[in-house]
Design a protein around this motif. Structure first.
Motif, mmCIF file in Angstrom:
data_model
loop_
_atom_site.group_PDB
_atom_site.id
_atom_site.type_symbol
_atom_site.label_atom_id
_atom_site.label_comp_id
_atom_site.label_asym_id
_atom_site.label_seq_id
_atom_site.Cartn_x
_atom_site.Cartn_y
_atom_site.Cartn_z
ATOM 1 N N TYR A 51 -8.226 7.421 -27.300
ATOM 2 C CA TYR A 51 -9.675 7.327 -27.104
ATOM 3 C C TYR A 51 -10.138 5.870 -27.250
ATOM 4 O O TYR A 51 -10.969 5.399 -26.485
ATOM 5 N N ARG A 52 -9.574 5.167 -28.224
ATOM 6 C CA ARG A 52 -9.909 3.746 -28.399
ATOM 7 C C ARG A 52 -9.466 2.929 -27.188
ATOM 8 O O ARG A 52 -10.198 2.058 -26.706
ATOM 9 N N LEU A 53 -8.262 3.221 -26.679
ATOM 10 C CA LEU A 53 -7.772 2.512 -25.490
ATOM 11 C C LEU A 53 -8.644 2.803 -24.274
ATOM 12 O O LEU A 53 -8.880 1.913 -23.445
ATOM 13 N N LEU A 54 -9.131 4.032 -24.156
ATOM 14 C CA LEU A 54 -10.005 4.390 -23.041
ATOM 15 C C LEU A 54 -11.312 3.601 -23.099
ATOM 16 O O LEU A 54 -11.764 3.045 -22.095
ATOM 17 N N LYS A 55 -11.903 3.523 -24.280
ATOM 18 C CA LYS A 55 -13.138 2.751 -24.424
ATOM 19 C C LYS A 55 -12.894 1.272 -24.117
ATOM 20 O O LYS A 55 -13.726 0.614 -23.487
ATOM 21 N N ALA A 56 -11.757 0.757 -24.528
ATOM 22 C CA ALA A 56 -11.420 -0.638 -24.234
ATOM 23 C C ALA A 56 -11.260 -0.843 -22.724
ATOM 24 O O ALA A 56 -11.672 -1.881 -22.189
ATOM 25 N N ALA A 57 -10.691 0.158 -22.038
ATOM 26 C CA ALA A 57 -10.550 0.073 -20.581
ATOM 27 C C ALA A 57 -11.923 -0.006 -19.920
ATOM 28 O O ALA A 57 -12.137 -0.812 -19.006
ATOM 29 N N PHE A 58 -12.866 0.818 -20.369
ATOM 30 C CA PHE A 58 -14.213 0.767 -19.803
ATOM 31 C C PHE A 58 -14.870 -0.582 -20.060
ATOM 32 O O PHE A 58 -15.540 -1.123 -19.184
ATOM 33 N N ALA A 59 -14.671 -1.134 -21.229
ATOM 34 C CA ALA A 59 -15.236 -2.452 -21.538
ATOM 35 C C ALA A 59 -14.655 -3.518 -20.612
ATOM 36 O O ALA A 59 -15.382 -4.380 -20.100
ATOM 37 N N ARG A 60 -13.337 -3.470 -20.375
ATOM 38 C CA ARG A 60 -12.709 -4.448 -19.478
ATOM 39 C C ARG A 60 -13.187 -4.270 -18.043
ATOM 40 O O ARG A 60 -13.457 -5.236 -17.337
ATOM 41 N N LEU A 61 -13.302 -3.006 -17.590
ATOM 42 C CA LEU A 61 -13.744 -2.754 -16.220
ATOM 43 C C LEU A 61 -15.174 -3.242 -15.997
ATOM 44 O O LEU A 61 -15.507 -3.724 -14.920
ATOM 45 N N HIS A 79 -20.111 -12.614 -2.511
ATOM 46 C CA HIS A 79 -20.462 -11.363 -3.186
ATOM 47 C C HIS A 79 -19.763 -11.332 -4.542
ATOM 48 O O HIS A 79 -18.611 -11.738 -4.662
ATOM 49 N N GLN A 80 -20.470 -10.879 -5.567
ATOM 50 C CA GLN A 80 -19.918 -10.788 -6.913
ATOM 51 C C GLN A 80 -20.262 -9.420 -7.484
ATOM 52 O O GLN A 80 -21.381 -8.939 -7.347
ATOM 53 N N PHE A 81 -19.286 -8.777 -8.133
ATOM 54 C CA PHE A 81 -19.511 -7.463 -8.721
ATOM 55 C C PHE A 81 -18.531 -7.210 -9.855
ATOM 56 O O PHE A 81 -17.559 -7.935 -10.025
ATOM 57 N N SER A 82 -18.813 -6.190 -10.631
ATOM 58 C CA SER A 82 -17.894 -5.679 -11.647
ATOM 59 C C SER A 82 -17.421 -4.314 -11.182
ATOM 60 O O SER A 82 -18.048 -3.682 -10.331
ATOM 61 N N TRP A 83 -16.321 -3.834 -11.743
ATOM 62 C CA TRP A 83 -15.799 -2.531 -11.323
ATOM 63 C C TRP A 83 -16.750 -1.395 -11.684
ATOM 64 O O TRP A 83 -16.893 -0.447 -10.931
#
Length: 106
Positions: A51-61, A79-83
């Motif tokens: 669960y911690r790794l998942l939240k970290a993935a969302f933060a990175r994305l 053009h500039q965007f985030s995932w």
């Protein structure tokens, strides 16, 4: 910066949208789900660390910025965007996670 290990989150999100469209449902960039649902769908474990790794993935994305130049005939456009635009973890007063929400970039 997002890593290749974060791609499964984006692939899962895209598959949810495609599945809804194939079912004749109206779709949007907003997704609501439980972390357990996402983790099991992508073949990950469901322990506290996962669960911690998942939240970290969302933060990175969300924090990874992609810059590109798009050519349209003689004209160029930057053009500039985030995932993902944003994400949120929903929990009870005692800290139990009830679900997550995210808005994909458009």
């Amino acid at each position: 910066m997002a890593t290749i290990w974060d791609a499964d989150v984006l692939i899962w999100a895209a598959s949810q949208i495609v599945e809804a469209e194939n079912g004749g449902l109206r779709t949007c960039r907003f997704l609501r789900f439980t972390p357990y649902q996402l983790l099991t769908a992508v073949g990950r474990a469901t322990g506290a660390r996962d669960y911690r790794l998942l939240k970290a993935a969302f933060a990175r994305l969300q924090s990874t910025v992609i810059r590109t130049t798009i050519r349209n005939g003689e004209h160029w456009r930057r053009h500039q965007f985030s995932w993902i635009n944003e994400w949120e973890e929903r929990m009870t007063r005692d800290g139990r996670v009830e679900g997550m929400e995210c808005v994909l970039s458009g």
